[in-house]
Write a protein that holds these residues in place. Structure first.
Motif, PDB file in Angstrom:
ATOM      1  N   PRO A 237      29.452  48.380  69.304  1.00 38.31           N
ATOM      2  CA  PRO A 237      30.371  47.235  69.474  1.00 38.31           C
ATOM      3  C   PRO A 237      31.749  47.755  69.606  1.00 38.31           C
ATOM      4  O   PRO A 237      32.253  48.418  68.735  1.00 38.31           O
ATOM      5  CB  PRO A 237      30.300  46.404  68.074  1.00 38.31           C
ATOM      6  CG  PRO A 237      28.706  46.904  67.647  1.00 38.31           C
ATOM      7  CD  PRO A 237      28.733  48.224  68.084  1.00 38.31           C
ATOM      8  N   PHE A 238      32.778  47.105  70.252  1.00 36.57           N
ATOM      9  CA  PHE A 238      34.222  47.390  70.442  1.00 36.57           C
ATOM     10  C   PHE A 238      34.765  47.545  69.144  1.00 36.57           C
ATOM     11  O   PHE A 238      35.496  48.471  68.974  1.00 36.57           O
ATOM     12  CB  PHE A 238      34.788  46.477  71.422  1.00 36.57           C
ATOM     13  CG  PHE A 238      36.078  46.917  71.716  1.00 36.57           C
ATOM     14  CD1 PHE A 238      36.476  48.020  72.378  1.00 36.57           C
ATOM     15  CD2 PHE A 238      37.029  46.130  70.955  1.00 36.57           C
ATOM     16  CE1 PHE A 238      37.858  48.285  72.619  1.00 36.57           C
ATOM     17  CE2 PHE A 238      38.441  46.820  71.151  1.00 36.57           C
ATOM     18  CZ  PHE A 238      38.757  47.775  72.014  1.00 36.57           C
ATOM     19  N   ARG A 239      34.539  46.631  68.338  1.00 39.45           N
ATOM     20  CA  ARG A 239      35.256  46.624  67.245  1.00 39.45           C
ATOM     21  C   ARG A 239      35.064  47.580  66.052  1.00 39.45           C
ATOM     22  O   ARG A 239      35.860  47.876  65.507  1.00 39.45           O
ATOM     23  CB  ARG A 239      35.019  45.168  66.269  1.00 39.45           C
ATOM     24  CG  ARG A 239      33.619  45.151  66.039  1.00 39.45           C
ATOM     25  CD  ARG A 239      33.243  43.635  65.394  1.00 39.45           C
ATOM     26  NE  ARG A 239      31.910  43.419  65.111  1.00 39.45           N
ATOM     27  CZ  ARG A 239      30.949  43.040  65.899  1.00 39.45           C
ATOM     28  NH1 ARG A 239      31.290  43.141  67.295  1.00 39.45           N
ATOM     29  NH2 ARG A 239      29.672  43.095  65.733  1.00 39.45           N
ATOM     30  N   LYS A 240      33.937  48.381  66.371  1.00 39.92           N
ATOM     31  CA  LYS A 240      33.509  49.575  65.475  1.00 39.92           C
ATOM     32  C   LYS A 240      33.697  50.670  66.245  1.00 39.92           C
ATOM     33  O   LYS A 240      33.825  51.801  65.415  1.00 39.92           O
ATOM     34  CB  LYS A 240      32.016  49.395  65.085  1.00 39.92           C
ATOM     35  CG  LYS A 240      31.704  48.217  64.319  1.00 39.92           C
ATOM     36  CD  LYS A 240      30.180  48.362  63.858  1.00 39.92           C
ATOM     37  CE  LYS A 240      29.867  47.088  62.845  1.00 39.92           C
ATOM     38  NZ  LYS A 240      28.502  47.136  62.484  1.00 39.92           N
ATOM     39  N   LEU A 241      33.923  50.908  67.507  1.00 40.05           N
ATOM     40  CA  LEU A 241      34.262  52.242  68.157  1.00 40.05           C
ATOM     41  C   LEU A 241      35.704  52.624  67.772  1.00 40.05           C
ATOM     42  O   LEU A 241      36.560  51.969  67.550  1.00 40.05           O
ATOM     43  CB  LEU A 241      33.974  51.997  69.629  1.00 40.05           C
ATOM     44  CG  LEU A 241      34.555  51.127  70.511  1.00 40.05           C
ATOM     45  CD1 LEU A 241      35.994  51.966  71.069  1.00 40.05           C
ATOM     46  CD2 LEU A 241      33.920  51.075  71.688  1.00 40.05           C
ATOM     47  N   THR A 242      35.834  54.128  68.222  1.00 37.73           N
ATOM     48  CA  THR A 242      37.171  54.637  67.705  1.00 37.73           C
ATOM     49  C   THR A 242      37.823  54.894  69.205  1.00 37.73           C
ATOM     50  O   THR A 242      37.058  55.375  70.273  1.00 37.73           O
ATOM     51  CB  THR A 242      37.131  55.799  66.844  1.00 37.73           C
ATOM     52  OG1 THR A 242      36.518  56.601  67.387  1.00 37.73           O
ATOM     53  CG2 THR A 242      36.633  55.198  65.558  1.00 37.73           C
TER      54      THR A 242
ATOM     55  N   ILE B 114      37.237  58.676  74.066  1.00 37.89           N
ATOM     56  CA  ILE B 114      37.601  59.973  74.570  1.00 37.89           C
ATOM     57  C   ILE B 114      36.590  61.039  74.578  1.00 37.89           C
ATOM     58  O   ILE B 114      36.369  61.670  75.805  1.00 37.89           O
ATOM     59  CB  ILE B 114      38.891  60.604  73.641  1.00 37.89           C
ATOM     60  CG1 ILE B 114      40.182  59.789  73.675  1.00 37.89           C
ATOM     61  CG2 ILE B 114      39.098  62.187  73.947  1.00 37.89           C
ATOM     62  CD1 ILE B 114      41.178  60.244  72.470  1.00 37.89           C
ATOM     63  N   LYS B 115      35.519  61.098  73.774  1.00 35.19           N
ATOM     64  CA  LYS B 115      34.474  62.003  73.812  1.00 35.19           C
ATOM     65  C   LYS B 115      33.757  61.585  75.255  1.00 35.19           C
ATOM     66  O   LYS B 115      33.175  62.399  76.085  1.00 35.19           O
ATOM     67  CB  LYS B 115      33.590  61.807  72.799  1.00 35.19           C
ATOM     68  CG  LYS B 115      32.417  62.669  72.640  1.00 35.19           C
ATOM     69  CD  LYS B 115      31.838  62.410  71.406  1.00 35.19           C
ATOM     70  CE  LYS B 115      30.222  63.265  71.561  1.00 35.19           C
ATOM     71  NZ  LYS B 115      29.588  63.042  70.391  1.00 35.19           N
ATOM     72  N   ASN B 116      33.421  60.336  75.190  1.00 33.82           N
ATOM     73  CA  ASN B 116      32.527  59.877  76.322  1.00 33.82           C
ATOM     74  C   ASN B 116      33.336  59.948  77.770  1.00 33.82           C
ATOM     75  O   ASN B 116      32.912  59.817  79.033  1.00 33.82           O
ATOM     76  CB  ASN B 116      32.110  58.356  76.062  1.00 33.82           C
ATOM     77  CG  ASN B 116      30.801  58.327  75.127  1.00 33.82           C
ATOM     78  OD1 ASN B 116      30.078  59.446  75.216  1.00 33.82           O
ATOM     79  ND2 ASN B 116      30.890  57.182  74.393  1.00 33.82           N
TER      80      ASN B 116
END
Length: 183
Positions: free
Chosen positions: A24-29, A34-36
């Motif tokens: 979920p967007f609220r949990k991603l960093t 950047i990695k993906n």
């Protein structure tokens, strides 16, 4: 704009959507994106302050494009003096939505952003008001306006989900009829 910049921005946007498929967007960093994206941190921060800045720009671009296609469809209605409201009243808009189907559905999903839904609803309200001005009718009650916008938005979302089973022409007619009947 330089093609390399476009390509980089597309990579970063791709990284955002790939990340949102799993988190979920609220949990991603920022680091997840950047990695993906397969870009360096430096490259990411050259274009965006953080994940929120990226999301806002992605959503604003989609809303801006959506506004262009809604206006194009409205201009067709003005030209046709509303004679063909069933046939083409949302043709360009639905074509755009079909083209951006995956992105729109992801942004509207549980992993997406409620703010995007609010932006679309606000755009829908404004568009419906403009279309009613074309008919020289006034919207008497915001309840009916909101209800019609919600109903039309649900029709489009369900069409995007079950895309292969429903024709754009049928959805176009349903939206036109719904807009006229409810208000």
């Amino acid at each position: 704009m330089d093609i390399r910049i476009n390509s980089t921005l597309e990579q970063i946007q791709y990284g955002l959507f790939e990340t949102m498929k799993a988190i979920p967007f609220r949990k991603l960093t920022n680091r997840d994106i950047i990695k993906n994206s397969h870009v360096s941190s430096r490259t990411f921060y050259r274009y965006f302050k953080d994940k929120n800045d990226l999301l806002e720009k992605v959503e604003d671009n989609l809303i801006s494009d959506l506004m262009i296609f809604l206006k194009k469809d409205r201009k067709m209605l003005e030209k046709n003096k509303l004679l063909n409201i069933d046939a083409n009243s949302y043709h360009h808009t639905l074509t755009f939505c079909a083209k951006k189907r995956k992105e729109i559905l992801l942004l509207l999903s549980q992993n997406g952003d409620i703010g995007f839904l609010i932006k679309i609803k606000n755009l829908g309200r404004e568009e419906l008001k403009k279309r009613f001005e074309l008919t020289n009718r006034k919207i008497e009650n915001n309840f009916y306006l909101d209800n019609t916008v919600d109903k039309n938005l649900n029709v489009v979302i369900n069409w995007l989900i079950y895309y292969d089973n429903l024709s754009k022409n049928n959805i176009n007619k349903l939206l036109a009829q719904s807009s006229l009947q409810n208000l």
